[in-house]
Motif scaffolding. Structure first.
Motif, mmCIF file in Angstrom:
data_model
loop_
_atom_site.group_PDB
_atom_site.id
_atom_site.type_symbol
_atom_site.label_atom_id
_atom_site.label_comp_id
_atom_site.label_asym_id
_atom_site.label_seq_id
_atom_site.Cartn_x
_atom_site.Cartn_y
_atom_site.Cartn_z
ATOM 1 N N ILE A 9 0.824 -1.204 0.000
ATOM 2 C CA ILE A 9 0.000 0.000 0.000
ATOM 3 C C ILE A 9 0.862 1.260 0.000
ATOM 4 O O ILE A 9 1.660 1.482 0.922
ATOM 5 C CB ILE A 9 -0.942 0.013 1.223
ATOM 6 N N ASP A 10 0.720 2.063 -1.023
ATOM 7 C CA ASP A 10 1.262 3.433 -1.111
ATOM 8 C C ASP A 10 2.778 3.562 -0.939
ATOM 9 O O ASP A 10 3.274 4.633 -0.585
ATOM 10 C CB ASP A 10 0.568 4.353 -0.098
ATOM 11 N N MET A 11 3.526 2.521 -1.216
ATOM 12 C CA MET A 11 4.987 2.601 -1.071
ATOM 13 C C MET A 11 5.663 3.176 -2.311
ATOM 14 O O MET A 11 6.843 3.518 -2.269
ATOM 15 C CB MET A 11 5.576 1.232 -0.730
ATOM 16 N N ILE A 12 4.942 3.305 -3.405
ATOM 17 C CA ILE A 12 5.488 3.952 -4.600
ATOM 18 C C ILE A 12 5.172 5.436 -4.419
ATOM 19 O O ILE A 12 4.075 5.900 -4.708
ATOM 20 C CB ILE A 12 4.875 3.369 -5.888
ATOM 21 N N GLN A 22 7.544 13.403 8.714
ATOM 22 C CA GLN A 22 7.185 12.566 9.862
ATOM 23 C C GLN A 22 7.141 11.091 9.481
ATOM 24 O O GLN A 22 7.422 10.227 10.303
ATOM 25 C CB GLN A 22 5.822 12.977 10.408
ATOM 26 N N LEU A 23 6.793 10.789 8.241
ATOM 27 C CA LEU A 23 6.641 9.416 7.769
ATOM 28 C C LEU A 23 7.959 8.771 7.365
ATOM 29 O O LEU A 23 8.150 7.563 7.552
ATOM 30 C CB LEU A 23 5.673 9.403 6.573
ATOM 31 N N LEU A 24 8.865 9.535 6.826
ATOM 32 C CA LEU A 24 10.093 8.983 6.234
ATOM 33 C C LEU A 24 10.891 8.043 7.136
ATOM 34 O O LEU A 24 11.302 6.969 6.673
ATOM 35 C CB LEU A 24 10.988 10.104 5.717
ATOM 36 N N PRO A 25 11.140 8.367 8.397
ATOM 37 C CA PRO A 25 11.926 7.429 9.211
ATOM 38 C C PRO A 25 11.261 6.060 9.349
ATOM 39 O O PRO A 25 11.926 5.024 9.236
ATOM 40 C CB PRO A 25 12.032 8.133 10.574
ATOM 41 N N SER A 26 9.957 6.051 9.559
ATOM 42 C CA SER A 26 9.242 4.788 9.685
ATOM 43 C C SER A 26 9.189 4.049 8.346
ATOM 44 O O SER A 26 9.369 2.828 8.292
ATOM 45 C CB SER A 26 7.831 5.043 10.208
ATOM 46 N N ALA A 27 8.963 4.777 7.271
ATOM 47 C CA ALA A 27 8.929 4.157 5.937
ATOM 48 C C ALA A 27 10.269 3.499 5.623
ATOM 49 O O ALA A 27 10.314 2.361 5.152
ATOM 50 C CB ALA A 27 8.568 5.190 4.881
ATOM 51 N N ALA A 28 11.349 4.202 5.896
ATOM 52 C CA ALA A 28 12.676 3.647 5.634
ATOM 53 C C ALA A 28 12.908 2.378 6.451
ATOM 54 O O ALA A 28 13.497 1.412 5.955
ATOM 55 C CB ALA A 28 13.751 4.691 5.945
ATOM 56 N N ALA A 29 12.416 2.360 7.678
ATOM 57 C CA ALA A 29 12.599 1.185 8.533
ATOM 58 C C ALA A 29 11.817 -0.027 8.032
ATOM 59 O O ALA A 29 12.219 -1.169 8.278
ATOM 60 C CB ALA A 29 12.194 1.520 9.966
ATOM 61 N N GLN A 120 2.065 1.739 3.872
ATOM 62 C CA GLN A 120 1.845 2.927 4.692
ATOM 63 C C GLN A 120 0.491 3.550 4.391
ATOM 64 O O GLN A 120 -0.037 3.347 3.310
ATOM 65 C CB GLN A 120 2.973 3.934 4.447
ATOM 66 N N VAL A 121 -0.042 4.203 5.292
ATOM 67 C CA VAL A 121 0.287 4.558 6.651
ATOM 68 C C VAL A 121 -0.587 3.714 7.573
ATOM 69 O O VAL A 121 -1.794 3.624 7.371
ATOM 70 C CB VAL A 121 0.055 6.062 6.886
ATOM 71 N N THR A 122 0.011 3.125 8.605
ATOM 72 C CA THR A 122 -0.684 2.193 9.493
ATOM 73 C C THR A 122 -1.993 2.767 10.004
ATOM 74 O O THR A 122 -3.038 2.109 9.953
ATOM 75 C CB THR A 122 0.205 1.826 10.695
ATOM 76 N N GLU A 123 -1.957 3.985 10.515
ATOM 77 C CA GLU A 123 -3.125 4.580 11.164
ATOM 78 C C GLU A 123 -4.084 5.231 10.174
ATOM 79 O O GLU A 123 -5.088 5.818 10.568
ATOM 80 C CB GLU A 123 -2.694 5.583 12.240
#
Length: 181
Positions: A9-12, A22-29, A120-123
């Motif tokens: 979901i939405d990773m492209i 705010q999203l980038l650190p979690s996305a990278a992980a 992304q995004v979980t919430e």
């Protein structure tokens, strides 16, 4: 459980939207876990379906969305998990992967009754997609290490809601079983 599909979901993403910082650190992980899921799904001949926002570009198609992300400032997050020639791609306009998309029809055509949701995004998009999958009587698995968030507290609450209220299996990537080799 019958046939499964992995839905990314939405990773492209170009990560140029309002809350990207705010999203980038979690996305990278999450990228390594998502890459692992994609590789395992492909080896097991499980469909890999990308459900992706079109970012308001109504004249775009999936190839243009992928190309823009690969040419964007965070191509390093996109390149490892980019779709291959066998991947399926559904363009979405809102939070849920099902809302006014052909995904329900696509899943029925492939006799899929179990979806593994990552991305992304979980919430937001993951939560709403899990709810819509549950309403459609699909089994849902969410690898907690393969979903990115903006707000940790909301993501934790969303995972608890998906597990408790929707019967989703919240597990680690290593626990996802696609069968096959």
């Amino acid at each position: 459980m019958g046939e499964s599909a992995l839905i990314v979901i939405d990773m492209i993403n170009t990560y140029t939207h309002e809350d990207a910082d705010q999203l980038l650190p979690s996305a990278a992980a999450t990228v390594p876990a998502i890459v692992q899921l994609i590789e395992r799904a492909r080896r097991a001949h499980v469909p890999v379906i990308y459900a992706n926002d079109n970012f308001g570009e109504w004249r775009s198609h999936h190839g243009e969305i992928v190309q823009a992300a690969l040419e964007g400032p965070h191509a390093d997050l996109v390149r490892p998990l980019a779709p291959d020639e066998k991947s399926l791609f559904v363009i979405k306009a809102r939070h849920s992967i099902f809302y006014e998309t052909p995904l329900s029809y696509l899943l029925a055509q492939h006799h899929i009754d179990h979806v593994v949701l990552c991305g992304q995004v979980t919430e937001q998009c993951v939560l709403y997609s899990a709810l819509d999958a549950h309403i459609r009587h699909l089994d849902v698995s969410i690898p907690r290490d393969a979903v990115a968030h903006i707000h940790t507290d909301l993501a934790d609450a969303a995972l608890r809601m998906m597990e408790r209220n929707m019967g989703a299996r919240v597990l680690d990537t290593a626990e996802v079983d696609f069968g096959g080799p």
